[in-house]
Scaffold this active site. Structure first.
Site, PDB file in Angstrom:
ATOM      1  N   GLU A   1       0.890  -1.160   0.000  1.00 48.36           N
ATOM      2  CA  GLU A   1       0.000   0.000   0.000  1.00 48.36           C
ATOM      3  C   GLU A   1       0.923   1.203   0.000  1.00 48.36           C
ATOM      4  O   GLU A   1       1.661   1.416   0.961  1.00 48.36           O
ATOM      5  CB  GLU A   1      -0.907  -0.056   1.228  1.00 48.36           C
ATOM      6  CG  GLU A   1      -1.995   0.995   1.216  1.00 48.36           C
ATOM      7  CD  GLU A   1      -1.611   2.167   2.076  1.00 48.36           C
ATOM      8  OE1 GLU A   1      -1.189   3.204   1.488  1.00 48.36           O
ATOM      9  OE2 GLU A   1      -1.721   2.073   3.295  1.00 48.36           O
TER      10      GLU A   1
ATOM     11  N   CYS B   1      -1.522   8.772   3.372  1.00 53.60           N
ATOM     12  CA  CYS B   1      -1.470   8.219   2.016  1.00 53.60           C
ATOM     13  C   CYS B   1      -2.820   8.392   1.336  1.00 53.60           C
ATOM     14  O   CYS B   1      -2.910   8.325   0.113  1.00 53.60           O
ATOM     15  CB  CYS B   1      -1.049   6.764   2.045  1.00 53.60           C
ATOM     16  SG  CYS B   1      -1.896   5.797   3.281  1.00 53.60           S
TER      17      CYS B   1
END
Lengths: 719, 719
Positions: free
Chosen positions: B262, B301
């Site tokens: 990720e 993120c």
């Protein structure tokens, strides 16, 4: 000297393409005779244009169809290819395949198309958005919810295939990609390329496939991976070494290209200590080992490479395998009468297999059956073969006195070769068998052959995490089993570790591998808009009782055909009181005299009930009475119920009402009716939810009463 | 000068470990003051032993518990950590986090544990074999069937985490691994390492975790990947560059290590043309952009990096964002009263962010709000900070007159920075917005802010394949939404392409990412033995009518408590004839007077019915009457029904009987009763299947009548 050797054409940008006459090319040879059949070359092909064509034309054309529309095309294609099997068999024989091998490849491939067509229509919605899993409530008031959808990836599926099953290997990847709506670029292996190209020729001839949905690169893939990015995927079948190389390509390791691999593995067959000689299991085991050694001359990534048997049965297994090979196996040109095992794909393959066997002999394996001539020199110039130029080899069985020898767990001879290993049974054997199987470090498939449920449970759960598939063979399925080496389209094919870590087939699972799973969050109205499925809390148009939301002028949704019905069309009934007499009468007429419906003292002691309560079945029966439209109309039948939960008990004196909302509407592509799923909620007089469930009905497409009538129709079975 | 700086210890092999005093180490500093808080080093740590400990002790100890057993431990752990939040908040403040940021990290992490505990017990079986999907018939006679199971992978989950959410980032990976039964080796980032270590300290102190189930490497991961093989997995969060490096490691590209990543991405928020200033959507959009810029100082993120808005609204959006920042945002040491946005994680991070902004300014971005001092020199020495040593930065909004400028779609400033891009609305805007969003080449999340269902549908289905999550924001969920930047444990987190291509969370989906899916094939008896779930066609012990398989002496299974009941225990009733009077009476009492039950002429025209047929509800109600045991016993309630299908119509003159078989038995870990699922089949006098379904009941664990009674219990809701 041959002169008229043709080059296998590529099929790209919806046209056949050939390299320049002088382009360097590889020869494709007849496996049995060594004759040059064709030249293989994609020299000069603009691979960037091929990928771009898939991403643009292919995506757009496939996107014009729904899941069901594409599923229907797969069925048409399967029917068409069925009619061209004989010409494919003839080409297949040139690859060394027997008639039986060719059927596995060609009929097997066509079977995959049929299975995906049928599963696509039964298990996927008739749209291009697939909802997965339940709705997750994310706020207390129900205004914010979440769920998952699948939509197709926006690029191409580049399918790099192995040489052993040119047709099946192509169709088992093409079918799920096509169903998902993702264009295929197929790159077959050079041996067998002419067979794959013949199959593509037939598929193109059919006229069934939309433009851009299938392209064939008949030659080296060269810089194909350089053209790919995060929109695309690569589905690779072949050697572990090539898979590792491709995985380390910058576009895969860092560029977001999806990559899945299926590589061959050292698959095991495990014999249970109960399966003594003379038992049906012993016999089934021997039959399975010999079949896996000889079908396709053992050139199967799923073939049994390690027969793991109780130490005391090693000799008996070796003898029985040898006897069956002697009795059954005739090696030679598959076009010759009486031949039961054909050639390897090429002399290069033969040399590789021989070298692997030599290495195993040097590492502790002992030749228990078969002969092994010097590498490179055919030892079995079978009937009808061009002597010295056919890639023939006898089945070879190796005995491994040391079951832990590294070679048997790490080296693979990709041909008719199998090793026998013994395990100690002093503690029952299961844990020892599991330990030996694990030394293969990840396999596509294992067989466990035993009629002892405890041994089977222990071994299967012990090895499952290292395997993509486990077959349990016993007397009950020995005759009906599809076999150790045969992936079926319904179940996943692939395995962890040495087997490549990928996953193919498995029905709709493989379609989803061509799609992106996305979490969506929003209000019920917005998730309804996105998915086309009504969500609890979203707007509806309610007919029926004004007190419970009914609006004058709204038509009962049971009066609407599929052409008129919209999700969110609903009906709300009025209240109906429940009396003790009703409960008693229901108990008497149905025979359901459970104490909670008949005995007030006992009922009151039950932790779920306040005293005597109405039967759940009374509630759903009455609900049907409350929502029914008695006269003939577009609703043909209530064919089932899903997810029924009884949430609040109903006692005498309570009242119930029902609300019914069209949740999912699925017109069938091939019938003049379809399925409608109705969200159904029974409430009591206080508004508490008494029961919730989905009612499943069949509804006519057009409001032409009795249109479908007079002929028999079938009710869908549960998935 | 400081002298008493301690080294953050690792927790390995179930003990705390420290490097030698002289080992090279990195400093962890207070983000606001620059003070050195701790030294970070794992120099000399035997990582091979750490991995081996996970594979042996960790696997064995976790394997002693079932799924439900581990789920309960997660709940206990969550409860324990709740009690130690304050000390973690204090450590968190040193990372630059405000109280709000810390709650996202710490309370959010604890929330993940609670959610997985609850989902584990509701959605997974109380065993270690998870059956997935339906049984696939593979032979006509039913003797050979297939299905899929999940079992845990046999190695370790190595979790490499980012610096921004030291606690949540650890627990959101730990929870599914633990539930699956896979040991965790966590490697946090150096900034925030002392917070992650403090959380691990609390988890170890709790005494709840089995040995080997959690290890902490408090330092560089060095050669950790060299120790892994196909049994293990790596769950990486961090930069795309590091992810690419790790993916190219030979053990990943060729060694079968499972790898999921990720990475941060250029997430978009799209404003609909309907969402004009003054609408609730416009307001929600502005609020969301400012929140995502300032929470955790934009070091998320999932933060919004690209605000994609109708061209005509660019100015209005810039003004409104600027105004809200001016009104709400106070940058400074988060321990100081009134501060709403803390420091970046370190001066290095600050320099990186500044450099990225400079590059964007050079590439066409225009500073629309905020100030930008020279790189490396803090521009906002906020209240309470050590001047010049705190990693402070003001929120920066960039305007992009050219929406196609490559920089805004490729460069990321991992801080309080966002760009505004306009799209043309001449064709409605949806396709233009989709096209701009796609230039991000794969993102974790996008927000679509609109109250127009058509715009929402077009944009969401258009961008879904390039996103892991899409949030639809409108007036209905603006107040209840969990927000653009917040992954929830119920839904997947991760995205394709630039976002890393991985998938975390998503409830039980992430548990399955720690397990191997394996197809199993065999006879019904053998699949029953492997799964512990009864399969149609497997042996059973039938009580009841001898004519239909009942054996004298067998006890009705409704008379058996969970302690006595075994899968395969069954009951077969005798036949009960159905008359026209029965059908008529049922129609009258329930009100269900559908023509197929009342009008012989109309019924005969229905394509599914031979004429008047019995109600499906009559059949299931009578079946209950046929299988019921009226007197009090261990069966407490029938709480639901699943998969009901009506397969053969029943007319007057037919008879029906029912067979009921215990299929799945699930004792609850926390109650003195559990769920039993009964395979139920109604046959007619010819043996045809009239209906099939699952009856769901609650049954007492011990045969102590009324033991559970006298207190209220709750019925399970459908998943």
């Amino acid at each position: 000297m041959k002169t008229a050797v043709e080059t296998v054409p590529s099929y790209v940008l919806d046209a056949w393409w050939m390299p320049d006459a002088g382009a360097p090319a590889t020869d494709a040879r007849d496996a049995s005779t060594g004759e040059v059949l064709a030249r293989v070359s994609a020299e000069g092909l603009d691979l960037a244009a091929v990928v771009e064509h898939a991403r643009t034309v292919g995506q757009e054309e496939l996107g014009r169809l729904t899941m069901h529309g594409r599923a229907l095309k797969l069925r048409e294609l399967a029917g068409y290819l069925n009619g061209r099997r004989e010409e494919l068999y003839a080409v297949s024989a040139q690859t060394g395949a027997t008639r039986g091998d060719s059927m596995v490849d060609i009929d097997g491939g066509i079977g995959v198309l049929f299975t995906f067509s049928s599963k696509g229509r039964r298990e996927l919605p008739n749209s291009n958005v697939v909802v997965e899993g339940p709705v997750e409530p994310l706020s207390k008031d129900g205004s914010f919810i979440g769920e998952h959808i699948y939509t197709r990836i926006p690029g191409a599926d580049v399918q790099v295939n192995a040489f052993n099953f040119p047709v099946w290997g192509m169709l088992e990847k093409f079918a799920p990609a096509f169903l998902a709506g993702v264009p295929t670029i197929v790159k077959p292996a050079t041996p067998g390329m002419h067979l794959a190209a013949a199959a593509v020729r037939a598929m193109v001839d059919s006229g069934i496939l939309p433009p851009g949905s299938l392209q064939l690169v008949a030659g080296s893939a060269r810089d194909l991976l350089d053209q790919l990015d995060y929109r695309d995927m690569v589905s690779f079948t072949g050697s572990a070494a090539t898979a590792a190389l491709l995985r380390a390509h910058p576009n895969v390791s860092g560029g977001g290209v999806r990559f899945t691999a299926e590589t061959d593995s050292l698959n095991a067959a495990i014999l249970g200590p109960d399966a003594m000689p003379g038992t049906p299991e012993f016999e089934a085991f021997i039959r399975s080992v010999v079949t896996e050694m000889t079908v396709k001359a053992g050139q199967k990534c799923t073939a049994i490479r390690r027969a793991i048997v109780p130490d005391g049965l090693r000799g008996a297994v070796i003898d029985a395998v040898g006897a069956r090979i002697n009795e059954r196996v005739v090696v030679g040109d598959p076009r010759t009468e009486g031949v039961t095992m054909g050639a390897l794909a090429s002399l290069e393959q033969l040399a590789d297999v021989r070298a692997a066997v030599e290495a195993m002999l040097a590492a502790g394996g002992e030749l228990a059956h078969g002969t092994l001539a010097a590498p490179g020199v055919p030892d079995a110039a079978g009937p009808g073969s061009g002597v010295g130029r056919g890639a023939f080899m006898s089945p070879v069985l190796l005995d491994w006195p040391d079951a832990e020898a590294a070679a048997v767990h790490t080296l693979e001879a990709f041909g008719p070769v199998c090793g026998v290993l013994g395990f100690s049974t002093h503690d029952g054997g299961a844990s020892e068998a599991v330990r030996l199987a694990a030394l293969g470090a990840g396999s596509l498939v294992a067989t466990v052959c035993s009629n002892d449920p405890d041994f089977v449970r222990e071994v299967v759960t012990g090895i499952a995490a290292r395997h993509g598939r486990v077959l349990v063979l016993n007397r009950e399925d020995a005759r009906t089993s599809t076999g150790h080496g045969s992936p079926v389209p319904h179940l996943v094919h692939g395995g962890p570790g040495r087997a490549g870590g990928g996953e193919e087939l498995g029905g709709i699972r493989s379609v989803k591998h061509h799609m992106q799973r996305t979490a969506i969050q929003g209000s019920p109205n917005m998730l309804t808009a996105v998915t086309g499925v009504w969500h609890e809390g979203a707007d509806r148009r309610i007919a029926g009782e004004a007190e419970f939301g009914g609006v004058a002028g709204e038509v009962h949704p049971f009066r609407k055909s599929l052409a008129e019905l919209r999700i969110g069309d609903a009906f709300a009934s009025g209240l109906r009181p429940v009396s003790l007499e009703d409960i008693t009468a229901f108990a008497e007429s149905t025979g359901d005299t459970f104490y909670a419906h008949t005995d007030p003292v006992a009922a009151a002691k039950n932790p779920f009930f306040p005293g005597i309560v109405a039967h759940g079945y009374l509630l759903v029966s009455w609900a049907a009475g409350l929502f029914v439209e008695p006269a003939p109309g577009p609703v043909l039948a209530n064919y089932g119920l899903e997810k029924l939960r009884f949430l609040t008990p109903v006692a005498a004196g309570d009242s119930i009402r029902v609300t019914l909302t069209a949740k999912e509407i699925s017109p069938r592509v091939t019938d003049d009716y379809g399925e409608v799923r109705w969200d159904t909620v029974i409430n009591n007089q206080n508004g508490d939810v008494v029961a919730s469930y989905d009612v499943l009905t069949l509804v006519e497409k057009e409001d032409t009463l009795y249109k479908s009538r007079g002929r028999r129709a079938t009710v869908p079975r549960p998935p």
